[in-house]
Design a protein around this motif. Structure first.
Motif, PDB file in Angstrom:
ATOM      1  N   UNK A   1       0.847  -1.199   0.000  1.00  0.00           N
ATOM      2  CA  UNK A   1       0.000   0.000   0.000  1.00  0.00           C
ATOM      3  C   UNK A   1       0.880   1.246   0.000  1.00  0.00           C
ATOM      4  N   UNK A   2       0.507   2.220  -0.836  1.00  0.00           N
ATOM      5  CA  UNK A   2       1.307   3.444  -0.985  1.00  0.00           C
ATOM      6  C   UNK A   2       0.410   4.653  -0.735  1.00  0.00           C
ATOM      7  N   UNK A   3       0.822   5.501   0.195  1.00  0.00           N
ATOM      8  CA  UNK A   3       0.047   6.681   0.570  1.00  0.00           C
ATOM      9  C   UNK A   3       0.428   7.885  -0.296  1.00  0.00           C
ATOM     10  N   UNK A   4       1.724   8.108  -0.476  1.00  0.00           N
ATOM     11  CA  UNK A   4       2.186   9.195  -1.342  1.00  0.00           C
ATOM     12  C   UNK A   4       3.625   8.946  -1.797  1.00  0.00           C
ATOM     13  N   UNK A   5       4.028   9.674  -2.844  1.00  0.00           N
ATOM     14  CA  UNK A   5       5.375   9.586  -3.385  1.00  0.00           C
ATOM     15  C   UNK A   5       5.912  11.001  -3.592  1.00  0.00           C
ATOM     16  N   UNK A   6       7.089  11.282  -3.006  1.00  0.00           N
ATOM     17  CA  UNK A   6       7.757  12.573  -3.154  1.00  0.00           C
ATOM     18  C   UNK A   6       9.107  12.377  -3.836  1.00  0.00           C
ATOM     19  N   UNK A   7       9.649  13.461  -4.372  1.00  0.00           N
ATOM     20  CA  UNK A   7      11.069  13.521  -4.718  1.00  0.00           C
ATOM     21  C   UNK A   7      11.659  14.664  -3.882  1.00  0.00           C
ATOM     22  N   UNK A   8      12.864  14.442  -3.363  1.00  0.00           N
ATOM     23  CA  UNK A   8      13.460  15.390  -2.415  1.00  0.00           C
ATOM     24  C   UNK A   8      14.885  15.717  -2.792  1.00  0.00           C
ATOM     25  N   UNK A   9      15.340  16.863  -2.313  1.00  0.00           N
ATOM     26  CA  UNK A   9      16.708  17.301  -2.558  1.00  0.00           C
ATOM     27  C   UNK A   9      17.663  16.534  -1.657  1.00  0.00           C
TER      28      UNK A   9
END
Length: 218
Positions: free
Chosen positions: A210-218
């Motif tokens: 299960x996946x709630x959200x996906x970010x890309x970060x510095x």
């Protein structure tokens, strides 16, 4: 001041008052319409306690954000595994059944807009694992590659069945062609074309991530 003179002054001022109200209203509308375009947020990355500038790729809140996810299973090579995404209550459930007879993998992938990952160094996800070994996969369109290359890395989870935040650095990604490790140029986030999740842990049976959200970060 008599009533006739008062009426004359009010009549004279009405156009100016209306114009001022229109200017204020337009300023307020412009400000509110710009707010949804704010894509940079601050979030804490997995288990490290640091704070990074991140961009939310998806939180599965709308049908628009859920469109475009595609399934790539071992059926393309004659396998029999089943799998794919189901969206409910702002969560993507990547689930199915792995059959290692003739294949043994299932994946979900989504196309990325040009330059979407260029300023960032890692992917951060909030998810609930089931105890199986999933991988983050990324693809780019570097023209000098001799074959279609998938860059992948195992995701390090905590306890199964619990929501947790994990991160995978682009520097950790390993190139592969048709599932086999290869010597190839590193992943180019400035040329990224697709992002996905894969299960190919050489084990038969059901799975669900299960996946709630996906970010890309510095």
């Amino acid at each position: 001041m008599n009533d006739v003179r008062k009426l004359s002054i009010v009549t004279y001022l009405l156009p100016s008052i209306a114009l001022l109200s229109l200017v204020v209203s337009c300023a307020q509308d412009t400000r509110s319409s710009e707010e949804p375009f704010e894509t940079v947020k601050v979030s804490s990355t997995a288990g490290s306690g640091d704070v990074s500038q991140c961009r939310r790729l998806t939180d599965f809140d709308t049908s628009d954000s859920n469109d475009g996810w595609t399934v790539v299973n071992d059926n393309i090579m004659g396998g029999q595994s089943l799998g794919g995404p189901v969206f409910d209550n702002s969560v993507m459930a990547f689930s199915g059944y792995i059959n290692t007879n003739g294949g043994g993998f299932s994946s979900v992938r989504k196309a990325l807009e040009p330059n979407m990952l260029e300023p960032y160094s890692k992917v951060v996800l909030r998810l609930k694992p089931d105890g199986r070994a999933y991988r983050l996969i990324l693809e780019d369109n570097l023209e000098t590659r001799s074959a279609p290359t998938v860059h992948r890395q195992n995701i390090e989870f905590g306890s199964a069945g619990e929501w947790q935040t994990v991160s995978v650095s682009f520097d950790q990604l390993q190139p592969s062609v048709f599932g086999d490790p290869v010597e190839a140029p590193r992943f180019r986030q400035d040329l990224a074309t697709r992002l996905g999740l894969m299960l190919n842990d050489v084990g038969d049976g059901p799975f669900q991530l299960e996946v709630d959200w996906i970010d890309v970060c510095r």
